[in-house]
Write a protein that holds these residues in place. Structure first.
Motif, mmCIF file in Angstrom:
data_model
loop_
_atom_site.group_PDB
_atom_site.id
_atom_site.type_symbol
_atom_site.label_atom_id
_atom_site.label_comp_id
_atom_site.label_asym_id
_atom_site.label_seq_id
_atom_site.Cartn_x
_atom_site.Cartn_y
_atom_site.Cartn_z
ATOM 1 N N THR A 100 23.519 -12.161 -6.090
ATOM 2 C CA THR A 100 22.371 -12.113 -5.183
ATOM 3 C C THR A 100 22.292 -10.763 -4.484
ATOM 4 O O THR A 100 21.210 -10.173 -4.372
ATOM 5 N N ILE A 101 23.421 -10.252 -4.049
ATOM 6 C CA ILE A 101 23.445 -8.940 -3.397
ATOM 7 C C ILE A 101 22.983 -7.856 -4.376
ATOM 8 O O ILE A 101 22.185 -6.983 -4.016
ATOM 9 N N ILE A 102 23.450 -7.915 -5.603
ATOM 10 C CA ILE A 102 23.050 -6.930 -6.614
ATOM 11 C C ILE A 102 21.551 -7.010 -6.880
ATOM 12 O O ILE A 102 20.861 -5.987 -6.937
ATOM 13 N N VAL A 103 21.041 -8.228 -7.041
ATOM 14 C CA VAL A 103 19.607 -8.399 -7.304
ATOM 15 C C VAL A 103 18.782 -7.898 -6.120
ATOM 16 O O VAL A 103 17.768 -7.216 -6.308
ATOM 17 N N MET A 104 19.212 -8.222 -4.899
ATOM 18 C CA MET A 104 18.475 -7.771 -3.724
ATOM 19 C C MET A 104 18.477 -6.241 -3.623
ATOM 20 O O MET A 104 17.451 -5.632 -3.316
ATOM 21 N N ALA A 105 19.614 -5.629 -3.914
ATOM 22 C CA ALA A 105 19.699 -4.172 -3.848
ATOM 23 C C ALA A 105 18.804 -3.530 -4.907
ATOM 24 O O ALA A 105 18.056 -2.589 -4.607
ATOM 25 N N CYS A 106 18.870 -4.041 -6.134
ATOM 26 C CA CYS A 106 18.027 -3.494 -7.210
ATOM 27 C C CYS A 106 16.543 -3.704 -6.912
ATOM 28 O O CYS A 106 15.728 -2.803 -7.140
ATOM 29 N N THR A 107 16.200 -4.859 -6.402
ATOM 30 C CA THR A 107 14.811 -5.136 -6.065
ATOM 31 C C THR A 107 14.333 -4.213 -4.948
ATOM 32 O O THR A 107 13.232 -3.662 -5.015
ATOM 33 N N GLY A 108 15.151 -4.028 -3.946
ATOM 34 C CA GLY A 108 14.792 -3.134 -2.844
ATOM 35 C C GLY A 108 14.603 -1.703 -3.311
ATOM 36 O O GLY A 108 13.631 -1.039 -2.938
ATOM 37 N N LEU A 109 15.514 -1.224 -4.149
ATOM 38 C CA LEU A 109 15.393 0.142 -4.662
ATOM 39 C C LEU A 109 14.153 0.298 -5.540
ATOM 40 O O LEU A 109 13.446 1.311 -5.453
ATOM 41 N N THR A 110 13.891 -0.714 -6.369
ATOM 42 C CA THR A 110 12.705 -0.667 -7.229
ATOM 43 C C THR A 110 11.435 -0.679 -6.387
ATOM 44 O O THR A 110 10.509 0.098 -6.634
ATOM 45 N N ALA A 111 11.382 -1.553 -5.392
ATOM 46 C CA ALA A 111 10.201 -1.625 -4.517
ATOM 47 C C ALA A 111 10.006 -0.309 -3.771
ATOM 48 O O ALA A 111 8.869 0.154 -3.610
ATOM 49 N N LYS A 112 11.098 0.309 -3.342
ATOM 50 C CA LYS A 112 11.009 1.595 -2.643
ATOM 51 C C LYS A 112 10.429 2.666 -3.560
ATOM 52 O O LYS A 112 9.544 3.429 -3.156
ATOM 53 N N LYS A 113 10.902 2.710 -4.799
ATOM 54 C CA LYS A 113 10.394 3.695 -5.767
ATOM 55 C C LYS A 113 8.913 3.469 -6.055
ATOM 56 O O LYS A 113 8.134 4.419 -6.130
ATOM 57 N N ILE A 114 8.516 2.199 -6.212
ATOM 58 C CA ILE A 114 7.110 1.882 -6.484
ATOM 59 C C ILE A 114 6.245 2.292 -5.292
ATOM 60 O O ILE A 114 5.173 2.868 -5.458
ATOM 61 N N ALA A 115 6.716 1.981 -4.075
ATOM 62 C CA ALA A 115 5.957 2.349 -2.876
ATOM 63 C C ALA A 115 5.823 3.866 -2.764
ATOM 64 O O ALA A 115 4.748 4.374 -2.426
ATOM 65 N N GLU A 116 6.896 4.588 -3.055
ATOM 66 C CA GLU A 116 6.834 6.053 -3.013
ATOM 67 C C GLU A 116 5.844 6.585 -4.050
ATOM 68 O O GLU A 116 5.076 7.501 -3.770
ATOM 69 N N ARG A 117 5.852 6.003 -5.243
ATOM 70 C CA ARG A 117 4.941 6.450 -6.295
ATOM 71 C C ARG A 117 3.490 6.179 -5.906
ATOM 72 O O ARG A 117 2.623 7.031 -6.070
ATOM 73 N N LYS A 118 3.230 4.987 -5.369
ATOM 74 C CA LYS A 118 1.866 4.665 -4.939
ATOM 75 C C LYS A 118 1.409 5.588 -3.819
ATOM 76 O O LYS A 118 0.260 5.998 -3.776
ATOM 77 N N GLU A 119 2.332 5.911 -2.898
ATOM 78 C CA GLU A 119 1.987 6.801 -1.798
ATOM 79 C C GLU A 119 1.654 8.201 -2.313
ATOM 80 O O GLU A 119 0.708 8.829 -1.843
ATOM 81 N N ARG A 120 2.412 8.676 -3.299
ATOM 82 C CA ARG A 120 2.116 9.988 -3.895
ATOM 83 C C ARG A 120 0.765 9.977 -4.589
ATOM 84 O O ARG A 120 0.009 10.946 -4.511
ATOM 85 N N GLU A 121 0.449 8.868 -5.296
ATOM 86 C CA GLU A 121 -0.826 8.777 -5.999
ATOM 87 C C GLU A 121 -2.009 8.750 -5.024
ATOM 88 O O GLU A 121 -3.044 9.332 -5.272
ATOM 89 N N HIS A 122 -1.835 8.064 -3.903
ATOM 90 C CA HIS A 122 -2.895 7.973 -2.904
ATOM 91 C C HIS A 122 -3.091 9.283 -2.153
ATOM 92 O O HIS A 122 -4.177 9.569 -1.655
ATOM 93 N N SER A 123 -2.030 10.089 -2.049
ATOM 94 C CA SER A 123 -2.138 11.340 -1.300
ATOM 95 C C SER A 123 -2.766 12.455 -2.129
ATOM 96 O O SER A 123 -3.088 13.506 -1.612
ATOM 97 N N ARG A 124 -2.947 12.235 -3.405
ATOM 98 C CA ARG A 124 -3.547 13.267 -4.275
ATOM 99 C C ARG A 124 -5.019 13.385 -4.056
ATOM 100 O O ARG A 124 -5.814 12.697 -3.743
#
Length: 124
Positions: A100-124
């Protein structure tokens, strides 16, 4: 088309992909579940822009929101193996906690990367 109808269509599309991948696994005697292969195929299709996120986003979000319901039969099925839980319950709980800890960590990191990518796309 209403959002509900779109969502139903998208869930049907995702189910069809899963069913097709199950048939592929059976046909080629692969040692990977068809649903996992389906997730990989959807990922590749999204990355190559063969399908767009909008085509599956509503249905995928609904499936994710209802994911807990899909685990209820598994949890009830565990009751058949009471002896294993009595003998090795500590190990089972330890594996559940660590995974559960591993899944939560991977999910959090993935969500962070997706949010960063969306933020970069919106700032263009």
């Amino acid at each position: 088309m209403t959002t509900i109808m779109k969502g139903i269509g998208q869930v049907i599309l995702l189910c069809l992909i899963s069913l097709i991948m199950n048939k592929v696994v059976d046909l080629f005697h692969l040692r990977i579940p068809g649903s996992i292969l389906g997730i990989f195929v959807v990922f590749v299709l999204l990355q190559t822009k063969i399908i767009r996120l909008e085509w599956i986003e509503i249905g995928a979000n609904w499936l994710l929101a209802e994911l807990l319901l899909f685990f209820i039969p598994s949890a009830v099925g565990i009751m058949k193996y009471k002896n294993i839980l009595i003998e090795d319950g500590v190990y089972v709980i330890l594996v559940i906690i660590i995974s559960t800890i591993i899944v939560m960590a991977c999910t959090g990191l993935t969500a962070k990367k997706i949010a960063e990518r969306k933020e970069r796309e919106h700032s263009r």
